[in-house]
Design a protein around this motif. Structure first.
Motif, PDB file in Angstrom:
ATOM      1  N   ASP A  50      -0.059   2.259   7.458  1.00  0.00           N
ATOM      2  CA  ASP A  50      -1.074   1.257   7.768  1.00  0.00           C
ATOM      3  C   ASP A  50      -0.406  -0.106   7.615  1.00  0.00           C
ATOM      4  O   ASP A  50      -0.411  -0.687   6.540  1.00  0.00           O
ATOM      5  CB  ASP A  50      -2.261   1.409   6.819  1.00  0.00           C
ATOM      6  CG  ASP A  50      -3.394   0.475   7.159  1.00  0.00           C
ATOM      7  OD1 ASP A  50      -3.414  -0.071   8.279  1.00  0.00           O
ATOM      8  OD2 ASP A  50      -4.264   0.272   6.288  1.00  0.00           O
TER       9      ASP A  50
ATOM     10  N   HIS B 161       1.054   1.291  13.366  1.00  0.00           N
ATOM     11  CA  HIS B 161       1.295   2.494  12.559  1.00  0.00           C
ATOM     12  C   HIS B 161       2.691   3.021  12.867  1.00  0.00           C
ATOM     13  O   HIS B 161       2.964   4.210  12.763  1.00  0.00           O
ATOM     14  CB  HIS B 161       0.226   3.558  12.841  1.00  0.00           C
ATOM     15  CG  HIS B 161      -1.141   3.101  12.472  1.00  0.00           C
ATOM     16  ND1 HIS B 161      -1.574   3.022  11.178  1.00  0.00           N
ATOM     17  CD2 HIS B 161      -2.168   2.648  13.236  1.00  0.00           C
ATOM     18  CE1 HIS B 161      -2.813   2.562  11.150  1.00  0.00           C
ATOM     19  NE2 HIS B 161      -3.194   2.323  12.384  1.00  0.00           N
TER      20      HIS B 161
ATOM     21  N   GLY C 250       1.197   5.024   0.967  1.00  0.00           N
ATOM     22  CA  GLY C 250       0.545   6.012   1.828  1.00  0.00           C
ATOM     23  C   GLY C 250       0.800   7.440   1.391  1.00  0.00           C
ATOM     24  O   GLY C 250       1.657   7.730   0.546  1.00  0.00           O
ATOM     25  N   ALA C 251       0.066   8.348   1.991  1.00  0.00           N
ATOM     26  CA  ALA C 251       0.155   9.772   1.655  1.00  0.00           C
ATOM     27  C   ALA C 251       1.550  10.329   1.919  1.00  0.00           C
ATOM     28  O   ALA C 251       2.059  11.135   1.132  1.00  0.00           O
ATOM     29  CB  ALA C 251      -0.884  10.550   2.453  1.00  0.00           C
ATOM     30  N   ILE C 252       2.184   9.903   2.996  1.00  0.00           N
ATOM     31  CA  ILE C 252       3.524  10.415   3.311  1.00  0.00           C
ATOM     32  C   ILE C 252       4.511  10.013   2.225  1.00  0.00           C
ATOM     33  O   ILE C 252       5.365  10.801   1.822  1.00  0.00           O
ATOM     34  CB  ILE C 252       3.980   9.928   4.699  1.00  0.00           C
ATOM     35  CG1 ILE C 252       3.114  10.582   5.765  1.00  0.00           C
ATOM     36  CG2 ILE C 252       5.459  10.221   4.936  1.00  0.00           C
ATOM     37  CD1 ILE C 252       3.356  10.091   7.167  1.00  0.00           C
ATOM     38  N   TRP C 253       4.389   8.782   1.715  1.00  0.00           N
ATOM     39  CA  TRP C 253       5.281   8.326   0.645  1.00  0.00           C
ATOM     40  C   TRP C 253       5.049   9.160  -0.624  1.00  0.00           C
ATOM     41  O   TRP C 253       6.003   9.582  -1.271  1.00  0.00           O
ATOM     42  CB  TRP C 253       5.065   6.849   0.375  1.00  0.00           C
ATOM     43  CG  TRP C 253       6.051   6.292  -0.603  1.00  0.00           C
ATOM     44  CD1 TRP C 253       5.881   6.110  -1.937  1.00  0.00           C
ATOM     45  CD2 TRP C 253       7.392   5.884  -0.330  1.00  0.00           C
ATOM     46  NE1 TRP C 253       7.014   5.600  -2.511  1.00  0.00           N
ATOM     47  CE2 TRP C 253       7.962   5.452  -1.542  1.00  0.00           C
ATOM     48  CE3 TRP C 253       8.172   5.837   0.829  1.00  0.00           C
ATOM     49  CZ2 TRP C 253       9.265   4.976  -1.625  1.00  0.00           C
ATOM     50  CZ3 TRP C 253       9.457   5.357   0.733  1.00  0.00           C
ATOM     51  CH2 TRP C 253       9.992   4.942  -0.478  1.00  0.00           C
ATOM     52  N   ILE C 254       3.794   9.396  -0.965  1.00  0.00           N
ATOM     53  CA  ILE C 254       3.477  10.183  -2.165  1.00  0.00           C
ATOM     54  C   ILE C 254       4.010  11.606  -2.026  1.00  0.00           C
ATOM     55  O   ILE C 254       4.617  12.141  -2.954  1.00  0.00           O
ATOM     56  CB  ILE C 254       1.951  10.177  -2.429  1.00  0.00           C
ATOM     57  CG1 ILE C 254       1.499   8.770  -2.824  1.00  0.00           C
ATOM     58  CG2 ILE C 254       1.581  11.186  -3.507  1.00  0.00           C
ATOM     59  CD1 ILE C 254       0.002   8.573  -2.850  1.00  0.00           C
ATOM     60  N   ILE C 255       3.809  12.215  -0.855  1.00  0.00           N
ATOM     61  CA  ILE C 255       4.319  13.569  -0.619  1.00  0.00           C
ATOM     62  C   ILE C 255       5.844  13.590  -0.731  1.00  0.00           C
ATOM     63  O   ILE C 255       6.423  14.515  -1.311  1.00  0.00           O
ATOM     64  CB  ILE C 255       3.842  14.104   0.750  1.00  0.00           C
ATOM     65  CG1 ILE C 255       2.327  14.350   0.706  1.00  0.00           C
ATOM     66  CG2 ILE C 255       4.591  15.366   1.156  1.00  0.00           C
ATOM     67  CD1 ILE C 255       1.694  14.586   2.058  1.00  0.00           C
ATOM     68  N   SER C 256       6.503  12.577  -0.219  1.00  0.00           N
ATOM     69  CA  SER C 256       7.970  12.491  -0.312  1.00  0.00           C
ATOM     70  C   SER C 256       8.427  12.414  -1.753  1.00  0.00           C
ATOM     71  O   SER C 256       9.408  13.066  -2.143  1.00  0.00           O
ATOM     72  CB  SER C 256       8.483  11.270   0.449  1.00  0.00           C
ATOM     73  OG  SER C 256       8.164  11.353   1.802  1.00  0.00           O
TER      74      SER C 256
ATOM     75  N   SER D 238       3.494   2.501   3.502  1.00  0.00           N
ATOM     76  CA  SER D 238       2.361   3.159   4.136  1.00  0.00           C
ATOM     77  C   SER D 238       2.508   2.994   5.649  1.00  0.00           C
ATOM     78  O   SER D 238       3.185   2.079   6.116  1.00  0.00           O
ATOM     79  CB  SER D 238       1.066   2.503   3.664  1.00  0.00           C
ATOM     80  OG  SER D 238      -0.025   2.919   4.454  1.00  0.00           O
TER      81      SER D 238
ATOM     82  N   THR E 270       9.072   2.094  -4.854  1.00  0.00           N
ATOM     83  CA  THR E 270       7.659   2.323  -5.119  1.00  0.00           C
ATOM     84  C   THR E 270       7.059   1.214  -5.984  1.00  0.00           C
ATOM     85  O   THR E 270       5.946   0.762  -5.735  1.00  0.00           O
ATOM     86  CB  THR E 270       7.458   3.690  -5.810  1.00  0.00           C
ATOM     87  OG1 THR E 270       8.000   4.701  -4.968  1.00  0.00           O
ATOM     88  CG2 THR E 270       6.002   3.968  -6.073  1.00  0.00           C
TER      89      THR E 270
ATOM     90  N   LYS F 177       0.864  -1.176   0.000  1.00  0.00           N
ATOM     91  CA  LYS F 177       0.000   0.000   0.000  1.00  0.00           C
ATOM     92  C   LYS F 177       0.907   1.234   0.000  1.00  0.00           C
ATOM     93  O   LYS F 177       1.926   1.265   0.694  1.00  0.00           O
ATOM     94  CB  LYS F 177      -0.861  -0.023   1.258  1.00  0.00           C
ATOM     95  CG  LYS F 177      -1.871   1.075   1.353  1.00  0.00           C
ATOM     96  CD  LYS F 177      -2.708   0.867   2.603  1.00  0.00           C
ATOM     97  CE  LYS F 177      -3.863   1.820   2.643  1.00  0.00           C
ATOM     98  NZ  LYS F 177      -4.706   1.575   3.828  1.00  0.00           N
TER      99      LYS F 177
END
Length: 145
Positions: free
Chosen positions: A100, A89, A8-14, A98, A53, A6
């Motif tokens: 999660d 988490h 996560g948002a933090i990975w995408i922002i990075s 992620s 990724t 999965k």
């Protein structure tokens, strides 16, 4: 069965930040030697994150769980060696993209003593856990998954 990690948002922002920071460097690299050297360091890091990724996944094979995390050495954990799993988490570095996550505790591999643990984040977490428990019903689930 193969389960991708999965994302996560933090990975995408990075990832977006990493690319955004490189654009001005690329524009200045032709005229500045220091910037060129920084790019020589940054680009392999960028490629490594892209590899993570697209090549982080988990496979439930016949007798073991196969974990691939980018170019790193894959891990094969026999089902009989997995002791517990729990939802977490925990933000520690791991083969999960992620927050999660599932924390797997297993017998140390390659002749090691004691236990080891790994954090993973399969996309379909509940399905992954159900399939894992079908292959190894001795695994203890420590919290409400």
């Amino acid at each position: 069965m193969k389960y991708r990690s999965k994302i996560g948002a933090i990975w995408i922002i990075s990832m977006i930040t990493m690319i955004w920071l490189n654009i001005p460097l690329i524009e200045k690299a032709a005229s500045n030697t220091t910037v060129f050297i920084v790019l020589l360091i940054m680009i392999p890091c960028d490629l490594y994150m892209l590899d993570l990724t697209f090549r982080t996944y988990y496979v439930l094979e016949k007798d073991h769980l196969f974990i691939r995390c980018g170019i790193g050495r894959p891990l094969k954990i026999p089902y009989k060696d997995i002791h517990t799993l729990k939802e977490t988490h925990n933000p520690l570095a791991s083969s999960a993209l992620s927050l999660d996550r599932i924390d797997l505790v297993f017998k140390a591999q390659n002749g090691g003593n004691g236990e080891d643990e790994i954090l993973i984040s399969p996309v379909r977490k509940l399905e992954f856990i159900q399939q894992l428990l079908l292959k190894a019903n001795h695994i203890k689930v420590l919290n409400n998954l």
